[in-house]
Design an enzyme around this catalytic site. Structure first.
Site, short mmCIF file in Angstrom:
data_model
loop_
_atom_site.label_atom_id
_atom_site.label_comp_id
_atom_site.label_asym_id
_atom_site.label_seq_id
_atom_site.Cartn_x
_atom_site.Cartn_y
_atom_site.Cartn_z
CD GLU A 1 -55.29 3.97 -42.66
OE1 GLU A 1 -54.44 3.43 -42.00
OE2 GLU A 1 -55.08 5.00 -43.32
CG ASP B 1 -57.42 4.59 -38.75
OD1 ASP B 1 -58.58 4.19 -38.97
OD2 ASP B 1 -56.58 4.72 -39.65
CD1 TRP C 1 -51.05 -0.26 -34.15
CD2 TRP C 1 -49.30 0.58 -33.05
NE1 TRP C 1 -50.88 1.04 -34.56
CE2 TRP C 1 -49.83 1.58 -33.90
CE3 TRP C 1 -48.21 0.91 -32.24
CZ2 TRP C 1 -49.28 2.87 -33.98
CZ3 TRP C 1 -47.66 2.18 -32.31
CH2 TRP C 1 -48.19 3.14 -33.17
CG HIS D 1 -56.16 9.83 -36.24
ND1 HIS D 1 -56.62 9.49 -37.46
CD2 HIS D 1 -55.15 8.97 -35.95
CE1 HIS D 1 -55.92 8.45 -37.92
NE2 HIS D 1 -55.04 8.10 -37.01
CD GLU E 1 -53.18 10.39 -39.15
OE1 GLU E 1 -53.85 10.97 -40.04
OE2 GLU E 1 -52.73 9.25 -39.26
#
Ligand code: BGC
Length: 882
Positions: free
Chosen positions: A464, A458, A535, A766, A745
């Site tokens: 993350e 991501d 997803w 992102h 993002e």
């Protein structure tokens, strides 16, 4: 002249590390048009001269110049193969044999592993993030013919022979679902060995295996101890061979990297250096015994291509002082990788560098969006003098760095940055008359570079950097235009399948570290750690994207049960064909979300059911393409049922949608879930919703990628261009105008006054919204594949002129060769040049009813559209613009 330009193995020009016979393909070169292959002959040899042919297909009557599989040929382990091809074409000409492509086999059978995983750590080191050394000396007393190394680690490793690093790969063995799938690398080490005493050395760091991963800050997701596995096969001229493997006879020690973590950076204490540790003759008396670590070698898989490397070198652009008095460096590009420096200092001097992405509204270093990630590099001098350094087992996402400590004043020329990411051959390029659009294309590519660090992630800067499946799903087709994703995605899809739940659920992140046993977030655990629409659908949509761009059926076969079990999972949890399940991200970070929420306004029932239908439809098509007839019929029926249900549930009798959001309309249209009678109304409603926002999108992860497509597919190319080229918030070019060098993002990651969106989730690198580049390739450039002849065996070339662009030049290297369009607007006339690869054909479609020059093509006209079938070659067409 007719010739074979190059032969490809598994769609690569070179492949080092295969355990099954690769697929073959080739690109044909000729100045002529309409080249269609009639026969081919493919040969394999163990040498470049082909005086020892070990496979000969003979003359095969076949038009296929891609996806060629060999029958009855078995690979030997640790062997270098040469593949060459010659062809004849329909018009009678023939080529000479091509230059060979090279591929190297690894260890075909896992039983061939004699080496053991060894560690210089103990389980008591579980909470340490130090690096360790392992070493072993061995003697060579005969003439070496060839030698190969097969190496991997639980953690990250660098392997050395006689003081030299083996290969150019970094961050090996990468990140996989380690206990199901661990990659090892294959290296030709013939040139690194010498007569007499030799030394093998490995340095191992915590990395993804043992380090701190995930936003909850937990470590040891896969094990508590790092370990190394290496096996050298040394073949001598006299026909004998030696195998040197990692085992208990190796010695271990701590390395000067006293701390190294993916998120936090690295501390290198040169005072702990042991000169010559990886060379023969080093005194290792004080080193420790190593311990054996149990690990199932059956899960070892050779990695062929797509390894992480240091790729672009970016010199520092500027050293400056912020209003708060910090000395900072600007590299002019947001990137993922390493800072490298040369510095002069004295014993015990310290260098400390903190990496970050953006400056705040006052021009000061902004660290808040890194959350808990420290992104810090620290170096201690061992002695007076000049040193050179870059980190090893970490990576940073940054454009800037703060120099917190440096001996004296840093000089610009002493510091540079390297982008570090999976090396994937570039396949796409785009250039047009609008510099902002060119910058957007650049930003999308750099978003890919920054987030293709062994797994599709991501973001590369905060704590993350996970393989979020939704982001990869959205971006997979765009990525496959920009670079050759074949090996990168096939590798990651193995982990998707490996980490699927027994029932077929697909985790939110792959490799999955949000599993109940390793996840400690109560909220996520109670809401659900797997199977969110858009997803989880990566399990089907990514193979589909690859099928479209490569025409590859093997990927469908490999992922078949993973795809099928995902569809079955949805079916299992659907109630009367409406699917919804636990935690859903929905139209993630859409601007129509309630104040303070990340969840967009489009209802989950609608989003989930739309994806349920879409994935089921794609799966049915893929089943048909590999001859799974029963499944094709069964899932086509299911697809129709879900689509009917969708139409009944989310459309009112007057044709309006139950959800008045842009995204609801976009996915209904793009996934073909609108009945013909309501199509016009749906398109008109979407246009109204767009007008309501003054021509702006308010979509999130789900709606954004398809927005321009549904506009141009439904007669609104102008609106699509307007949307793409909008310059004020929220829009793609708003970011460009704000100086972005990657894709953000959030549409408003940075506000016009330089203030930031909330720091808790504000990445400036992102790639998700970069998925719009697919529209640039498929619609602006008009380079699209025909679903019935995937891999661009037959392409649809339909450039859409617009956006007040004077010209647009788009290229894409398909498995068959380069497809290109270049259009220029000359008042009312469009000059179009196209290139169609040999052994493929195209349908050229143009928005015009008048062709001035057709270059021999036969255009027919219908409803304002001119269309011609074209064979391979270059064409120049002039036509009247609409
Ligand atoms: C990630 C996203 C991801 C999302 C899902 C975020 O933290 O950065 O890109 O898809 O979580 O909730």
């Amino acid at each position: 002249m007719l010739k074979i330009k190059h032969v490809k193995v598994n769609y690569q020009k070179e492949l080092v590390g295969v355990t099954s016979v690769p697929q073959f393909g080739w690109v044909i070169e000729s100045d002529d048009k309409n080249i269609i292959q009639k026969t081919y002959q493919l040969q394999l040899s163990l040498n470049h001269n082909f005086n020892n042919i070990i496979y000969d297909s003979g003359i095969v009557n076949s038009k296929e110049s891609a996806h060629i599989l060999l029958d009855n040929f078995k690979l030997e382990s640790a062997t270098k193969y040469y593949a060459r091809v010659r062809i004849t074409i329909l018009s009678g000409q023939s080529t000479d044999f091509s230059e060979p492509a090279i591929f190297v086999s690894a260890l075909i059978d896992s039983k061939e592993w004699e080496a053991s995983f060894i560690s210089a750590e103990t389980e008591q080191d579980a909470d340490l993030s130090k690096a360790t050394y392992l070493r072993k000396e061995f003697t060579i007393n005969r003439k070496v013919k060839e030698a190969w190394a097969f190496t991997t680690a639980l953690g990250l490793y660098k392997f050395y022979l006689n003081g030299q690093k083996v290969g150019e790969d970094e961050l090996t063995p990468g990140w996989t679902s380690y206990h199901n799938h661990l990659l090892y690398q294959t290296y030709d080490i013939t040139g690194l060995l010498k007569d007499g005493e030799n030394a093998a050395g490995a340095m191992i760091g915590a990395g993804w295996y043992k380090g701190k991963m995930g936003f909850m800050g937990f470590r040891n997701h896969y094990g508590k101890q790092t370990a190394f596995l290496g096996q050298l096969i040394i073949r001598y001229e006299d026909g004998t061979q030696d195998i040197i493997g990692s085992d208990e006879s190796w010695a271990g020690s701590d390395a000067p990297i006293v701390f190294s973590e993916i998120y936090d950076g690295e501390i290198y204490d040169a005072r702990l250096e042991q000169r010559g540790w990886n060379e023969a003759g080093f005194e290792a008396e004080e080193w420790n015994k190593v311990s054996l670590v149990e690990f199932d070698k059956k899960v070892l898989t050779a990695q062929g291509a797509s390894r992480v490397k240091m790729i672009d070198k970016l010199p520092a652009k500027k050293i400056f002082c912020t209003p708060e008095g910090d000395t900072c460096i600007d590299f002019g590009q947001n990137l993922t990788g390493w800072i490298s420096f040369v510095a002069k200092g004295k014993k015990d001097d310290k260098i400390e560098i903190n990496c970050f992405e953006v400056l705040d509204s006052k021009g000061n270093a902004y660290f808040d969006n890194l959350r808990a990630a420290k992104q810090t590099l620290i170096y201690y001098f061992k002695e007076d003098g000049e040193i050179e350094y870059h980190p090893s087992f970490t990576f940073q996402g940054f454009q800037y760095a703060k120099i917190t400590s440096w001996p004296g004043l840093p000089k610009l020329e002493e510091i540079s940055a390297y982008s570090v990411h999976s090396y994937l051959e570039p396949t796409g390029s785009f250039h047009c008359s609008n510099p902002d659009l060119n910058q957007l294309h650049h930003n999308v590519l750099w978003g890919l570079k920054g987030n293709f660090v062994d797994v599709p992630t991501d973001c590369p800067q905060r704590n993350e950097r996970l393989g979020w499946t939704g982001d990869a799903q959205i971006f997979s087709r765009t990525a496959s235009y920009l670079v050759n994703t074949y090996e990168f995605f096939t590798k990651w899809l193995v982990d998707v399948a490996a980490d699927q739940t027994k029932e077929g659920g697909v985790p939110h992140v792959v490799p999955d570290i949000l599993k109940p046993e390793t996840m400690h977030d109560d909220w996520l655990l109670s809401q659900g750690t797997h199977s969110a629409a858009a997803w989880a659908d990566v399990a089907v949509i990514m193979p589909w994207s690859m099928h479209l761009n490569f025409g590859d059926k093997e990927i469908i076969k490999k992922q078949y049960s993973s795809m099928k079990s995902w569809i079955n999972f949805m079916q299992e949890h659907a109630v009367e064909d409406i699917w919804n399940y636990k935690l859903q991200f929905g139209d993630w970070v859409a601007l129509d979300a309630e104040e303070g929420s990340y969840f967009g306004a489009t209802p989950n029932d609608l989003t989930c059911t739309a994806y349920y239908a879409y994935s089921t439809g794609l799966f049915a098509k893929m089943a048909a393409s590999i001859g799974e007839k029963e499944d094709a019929i069964r899932y086509t029926k299911l697809y129709h049922r879900i689509s009917d249900k969708f139409r009944k549930s989310f459309f009112k009798p007057d044709g309006t949608m139950t959800a008045q959001t842009q995204t609801a309309h976009i996915i209904a249209l793009y996934f073909d879930l609108v009945s013909e009678e309501f199509r016009q109304t749906t398109v008109e409603s979407l246009i109204k919703l767009l007008e309501k926002e003054n021509g702006h999108l308010v979509t999130g992860f789900v709606g954004t990628p398809y927005f321009c497509h549904v506009l141009s597919q439904n007669g609104h190319t102008k609106e699509a261009y307007d949307l793409l080229l909008k310059e004020d918030f929220p829009s793609w070019l708003y970011q460009v105008k704000m100086g972005a060098t990657t894709v953000w993002e959030h549409w408003d990651g940075m506000k016009p006054d330089g203030t930031m969106w909330s720091a808790d989730m504000n990445s400036f690198n992102h790639y998700a919204y970069g998925a719009v580049a697919e529209w640039i390739y498929r619609v602006v450039g008009g380079i699209d594949t025909d679903e019935n002849h995937p891999g661009f065996q037959h392409s649809i070339l339909y450039p859409h002129i617009g956006g007040e662009l004077d010209y647009a030049e788009t290229k894409y290297e398909s498995p068959y060769g380069i497809l290109a369009t270049k259009w220029e607007v000359d008042k009312n006339v469009i000059n179009l040049q196209v290139t169609i690869p040999h052994n493929t054909t195209s349908t050229i479609r143009l928005d015009t009813d008048e062709i001035f020059e057709s270059d021999g093509l036969n255009f027919s006209q219908k409803g304002g559209i001119s269309e011609a079938w074209a064979g391979s070659g270059d064409y120049t067409i002039k036509y009247k613009s609409r």
